[in-house]
Motif scaffolding. Structure first.
Motif, PDB file in Angstrom:
ATOM      1  N   ARG A  18      15.977 -11.300 -26.048  1.00 48.59           N
ATOM      2  CA  ARG A  18      17.332 -10.650 -26.167  1.00 48.59           C
ATOM      3  C   ARG A  18      18.688 -11.390 -25.444  1.00 48.59           C
ATOM      4  NH1 ARG A  18      20.962  -6.539 -24.045  1.00 48.59           N
ATOM      5  NH2 ARG A  18      21.535  -4.991 -25.282  1.00 48.59           N
ATOM      6  N   GLU A  19      19.423 -11.567 -26.450  1.00 50.51           N
ATOM      7  CA  GLU A  19      20.875 -12.396 -26.252  1.00 50.51           C
ATOM      8  C   GLU A  19      20.524 -13.956 -25.818  1.00 50.51           C
ATOM      9  OE1 GLU A  19      23.109  -9.901 -23.290  1.00 50.51           O
ATOM     10  OE2 GLU A  19      23.269  -8.417 -24.864  1.00 50.51           O
ATOM     11  N   SER A  38      16.892  -9.576 -30.333  1.00 50.05           N
ATOM     12  CA  SER A  38      18.229  -8.878 -30.707  1.00 50.05           C
ATOM     13  C   SER A  38      19.200  -9.500 -29.902  1.00 50.05           C
ATOM     14  CB  SER A  38      17.996  -7.284 -30.234  1.00 50.05           C
ATOM     15  OG  SER A  38      17.872  -7.130 -28.953  1.00 50.05           O
ATOM     16  N   ASN A  39      20.351  -9.558 -30.804  1.00 45.42           N
ATOM     17  CA  ASN A  39      21.530 -10.557 -30.258  1.00 45.42           C
ATOM     18  C   ASN A  39      21.552 -11.901 -29.780  1.00 45.42           C
ATOM     19  OD1 ASN A  39      23.665  -8.310 -30.518  1.00 45.42           O
ATOM     20  ND2 ASN A  39      22.260  -7.040 -29.233  1.00 45.42           N
ATOM     21  N   ASN A  41      21.146 -15.866 -30.263  1.00 43.98           N
ATOM     22  CA  ASN A  41      22.046 -16.982 -30.914  1.00 43.98           C
ATOM     23  C   ASN A  41      20.866 -18.002 -31.596  1.00 43.98           C
ATOM     24  OD1 ASN A  41      23.941 -18.731 -32.173  1.00 43.98           O
ATOM     25  ND2 ASN A  41      24.442 -19.303 -30.186  1.00 43.98           N
ATOM     26  N   SER A  58      17.435  -7.682 -34.771  1.00 43.06           N
ATOM     27  CA  SER A  58      18.517  -6.994 -35.093  1.00 43.06           C
ATOM     28  C   SER A  58      19.760  -7.698 -34.521  1.00 43.06           C
ATOM     29  CB  SER A  58      18.651  -5.504 -34.578  1.00 43.06           C
ATOM     30  OG  SER A  58      18.289  -5.539 -33.212  1.00 43.06           O
ATOM     31  N   GLU A  59      20.891  -7.797 -35.289  1.00 41.03           N
ATOM     32  CA  GLU A  59      22.206  -8.493 -34.754  1.00 41.03           C
ATOM     33  C   GLU A  59      22.016  -9.891 -34.413  1.00 41.03           C
ATOM     34  OE1 GLU A  59      25.024  -6.867 -35.022  1.00 41.03           O
ATOM     35  OE2 GLU A  59      24.068  -4.988 -35.724  1.00 41.03           O
ATOM     36  N   ASN A  61      22.115 -13.945 -34.589  1.00 39.79           N
ATOM     37  CA  ASN A  61      22.968 -14.660 -35.403  1.00 39.79           C
ATOM     38  C   ASN A  61      22.049 -15.727 -35.831  1.00 39.79           C
ATOM     39  OD1 ASN A  61      24.820 -16.769 -36.433  1.00 39.79           O
ATOM     40  ND2 ASN A  61      25.711 -17.405 -34.312  1.00 39.79           N
TER      41      ASN A  61
END
Length: 70
Positions: A18-19, A38-39, A41, A58-59, A61
């Motif tokens: 995540r992230e 999720s989130n 890059n 989800s989300e 990039n």
């Protein structure tokens, strides 16, 4: 089992990414089934034949990511 690390993140099934900043990473053929991305890059990442079965993208990039599914 071989542990693969990319940008300090462990790449494995069910990983919590995540992230995560995986911009430009080569994840070709990686098994990220069930991983949480999720989130994350993944801009310009190479994700040819990467297994994302059940992964949360989800989300994420994926701008300019190189993707081949077969």
């Amino acid at each position: 089992m071989v542990v693969v690390e990319v940008n300090g993140y462990t790449i494995e099934p069910g990983a919590n990414l995540r992230e995560a900043d995986l911009e430009g990473a080569n994840l070709s053929g990686a098994n990220l089934s069930g991983a949480n991305l999720s989130n994350a890059n993944l801009e310009e990442a190479v994700i040819d034949l990467t297994d994302f079965t059940g992964a949360n993208l989800s989300e994420a990039n994926l701008h300019w990511a190189h993707i081949t599914w077969w």
